[in-house]
Enzyme design. Structure first.
Site, PDB file in Angstrom:
ATOM      1  N   PRO A   1       0.820  -1.218   0.000  1.00  0.00           N
ATOM      2  CA  PRO A   1       0.000   0.000   0.000  1.00  0.00           C
ATOM      3  C   PRO A   1       0.857   1.273   0.000  1.00  0.00           C
ATOM      4  CG  PRO A   1      -0.231  -1.208   2.082  1.00  0.00           C
ATOM      5  CD  PRO A   1       0.569  -2.076   1.167  1.00  0.00           C
TER       6      PRO A   1
ATOM      7  N   ARG B   1      -3.762  -9.518 -20.333  1.00  0.00           N
ATOM      8  CA  ARG B   1      -4.781  -9.283 -21.361  1.00  0.00           C
ATOM      9  C   ARG B   1      -4.290  -8.331 -22.436  1.00  0.00           C
ATOM     10  NH1 ARG B   1      -7.508  -4.628 -20.747  1.00  0.00           N
ATOM     11  NH2 ARG B   1      -9.498  -5.214 -21.674  1.00  0.00           N
TER      12      ARG B   1
ATOM     13  N   ASP C   1     -10.724   0.447 -24.102  1.00  0.00           N
ATOM     14  CA  ASP C   1     -10.633   0.486 -22.646  1.00  0.00           C
ATOM     15  C   ASP C   1     -10.667   1.926 -22.140  1.00  0.00           C
ATOM     16  OD1 ASP C   1     -10.327  -2.217 -22.699  1.00  0.00           O
ATOM     17  OD2 ASP C   1      -8.218  -2.233 -22.099  1.00  0.00           O
TER      18      ASP C   1
ATOM     19  N   GLU D   1       3.661  -6.665   8.151  1.00  0.00           N
ATOM     20  CA  GLU D   1       3.923  -5.234   7.956  1.00  0.00           C
ATOM     21  C   GLU D   1       4.869  -4.975   6.788  1.00  0.00           C
ATOM     22  OE1 GLU D   1       2.186  -2.885   9.719  1.00  0.00           O
ATOM     23  OE2 GLU D   1       1.163  -4.688  10.457  1.00  0.00           O
TER      24      GLU D   1
END
Ligand code: 6GU
Length: 264
Positions: A92, A161, A176, A119
């Site tokens: 993150p 993809r 897209d 962590e």
């Protein structure tokens, strides 16, 4: 050309979906080659320990460097004389993963993923890896997952993809939302298929008109309104590419138009 993907994780079974559907087919066709590795293979103690408490204190556990160092050595060594892979580390605290990055990664021959849990991984592992390969810490968005495995599923699907031959023409990624030159940075608007009336709701008449110019304009209007409503940040970046009709559609729908280019 085959894209090789090595994933090191303490939960290889978490990556099983990479063998299903589009990516499963890509692997059968030899377009994608996913190799899963259990980090505990490279532990040195009877308990197969992968974590320890953080220096400096604080909650949670940090992944120990030694198993990671040996795991990455083994992955790189298995490639023989090939140039080292690009290493992606889901976290993150990484840089946002974007369609632009997916396109860039789809041009690589070899990607490796290091899945952290707890962590995170002792920082020296990534520093050390950086001496012999490109290392990128990437984030999916502003929320916290329990580990990097789901992020690997996301990144590998987004990249695979884009590989030549993975999508049929019917599922082409040309349009897209985030494809350069496709929807031009707008979100795709609503879509419909048969029947023409369902639960009393009609498919918009314009889509059944056969008038391709009107249909294209109607779709652009829907994309503009949806983008203004859900992603005003994207619209702000497009200001220069909005024409008078675009601006009229947005004003009529009650949105403030981003200011256009100022003549100098
Ligand atoms: Cl890439 N990893 C984890 N653990 N949490 C996340 C993330 C990645 N992206 C958003 N949250």
């Amino acid at each position: 050309m085959t894209l090789q993907v090595d994933v090191v994780t303490i939960f290889p079974e978490y990556l099983a979906p990479l063998g299903v559907s589009l990516l499963g087919k890509a692997q059968e066709r030899g377009l994608l080659d996913v190799r899963l590795h259990d980090l505990r293979t490279w532990t040195g103690d009877i308990h197969r320990t992968v974590d320890d408490s953080p220096y400096g204190g604080g909650p949670g556990m940090v992944m120990k460097p030694e198993p990671w160092g040996r795991a990455l050595d083994a992955v790189v060594a298995a490639g023989g004389p090939a140039p080292a892979p690009r290493l992606l580390v889901p976290t993150p605290s990484g840089r946002p993963f974007t369609q632009e990055m997916a396109l860039e990664l789809a041009a690589e021959p070899w990607l490796a993923f290091a899945c952290g849990r707890y962590e995170g991984i002792d920082s020296r592992v990534l520093e050390h890896a950086g001496d012999r390969m490109r290392v990128d810490e990437v984030s999916l968005g502003d929320y916290v997952l329990a580990g990097g495995e789901v992020a690997v599923l996301v990144v590998v699907e987004a990249v695979a993809r884009l590989l030549p031959g993975v999508l049929g023409n019917a599922e082409s990624h040309r349009d897209d939302s985030f494809a350069p030159g496709g929807m031009e940075g707008l979100l795709e608007g609503p879509v419909y298929t048969r029947p023409p009336v369902w639960e009393g709701r009609e498919v918009p008449a314009v889509l059944q008109s056969g008038d391709h110019k009107r249909i294209a304009r109607w779709r652009r209007d829907g994309a503009l309104r949806r983008t203004a409503q859900r992603r005003p940040d994207l619209l702000a970046g497009l200001a220069e590419r909005l024409d008078d009709r675009d601006r009229a559609v947005l004003e009529q729908a009650g949105f403030d138009c981003p200011p256009g280019a100022v003549a100098t």
